[in-house]
Scaffold this motif. Structure first.
Motif, PDB file in Angstrom:
ATOM      1  N   TYR A 238       0.644  -1.097  -0.047  1.00  0.00           N
ATOM      2  CA  TYR A 238      -0.021   0.128   0.027  1.00  0.00           C
ATOM      3  C   TYR A 238       0.875   1.184   0.034  1.00  0.00           C
TER       4      TYR A 238
ATOM      5  N   THR B 135      -5.426   4.492   3.696  1.00  0.00           N
ATOM      6  CA  THR B 135      -5.414   3.370   2.706  1.00  0.00           C
ATOM      7  C   THR B 135      -4.419   2.523   3.701  1.00  0.00           C
TER       8      THR B 135
ATOM      9  N   SER C 236      -5.749  -1.135   4.516  1.00  0.00           N
ATOM     10  CA  SER C 236      -4.813  -2.534   4.030  1.00  0.00           C
ATOM     11  C   SER C 236      -5.094  -3.464   5.476  1.00  0.00           C
TER      12      SER C 236
END
Ligand SMILES: Cc1cc2nc3c(=O)[nH]c(=O)nc-3n(C[C@H](O)[C@H](O)[C@H](O)COP(=O)(O)O)c2cc1C
Length: 147
Positions: A8, A15, A19
């Motif tokens: 990521y 994000t 993840s």
């Protein structure tokens, strides 16, 4: 045991959080997961895993810009060992922008050009991933089912 690598790129942590949510769900489904920041990942490592999950947020205003750290990795995907690999793409964005999660589309296009096999539609999360928990877990389940 099926192995998966989650890579990521995340500027403000959304994000990265996404993840971790995906990682936990896949571990609960019996997959062996390695989750890494893109800054610590070389494209050549992709050959060591059965499944690759690529996560990247979207930036820019007039055009799609990938999260800064992800850009060199995205460039290196052209020559990465992903032909025939099972791949999923995800990311956080904001639907008030013209290209909502445009990075997810750009990475999916690159994966297809390079011969990777997309095993689920890209996961695009609007805002805080914790508010999209149901959608995220269901996407992870789809990935696990395709393993
Ligand atoms: C200057 C700026 C530009 C952005 N451009 C987009 C965009 O084009 N498309 C989109 O979906 N989100 C856009 N976003 C929203 C971010 O992608 C969003 O805040 C995301 O959650 C950040 O994820 P990260 O913390 O993992 O980097 C933009 C945000 C900023 C501050």
């Amino acid at each position: 045991m099926t192995t998966a690598l989650i890579v990521y790129g995340s500027t403000t942590g959304n994000t990265e959080t996404l993840s971790s949510m995906i990682e936990k769900q896949l571990v609960s489904k019996g997959l062996k997961i390695t989750c890494k920041n893109v800054t610590d990942t070389q494209a050549d490592e992709l050959k060591n895993y059965d499944i690759i999950l690529l996560g990247c947020s979207t930036w820019g205003e007039e055009e799609i810009e990938l999260q800064d750290d992800f850009i060199p990795f995205y460039d290196s995907l052209t020559n990465a060992p992903i032909k025939g690999k099972k791949i999923g793409v995800f990311g956080c964005g904001d639907s008030s922008y013209t290209y909502f999660c445009g990075a997810v589309d750009a990475i999916e296009d690159r994966v297809k050009e390079t011969g990777g096999i997309l095993i689920a539609d890209g996961l695009k999360v609007d805002g805080d991933p914790d508010d999209a928990r149901k959608e995220v877990l269901s996407w992870a389940d789809e990935i696990a089912d395709a393993a």
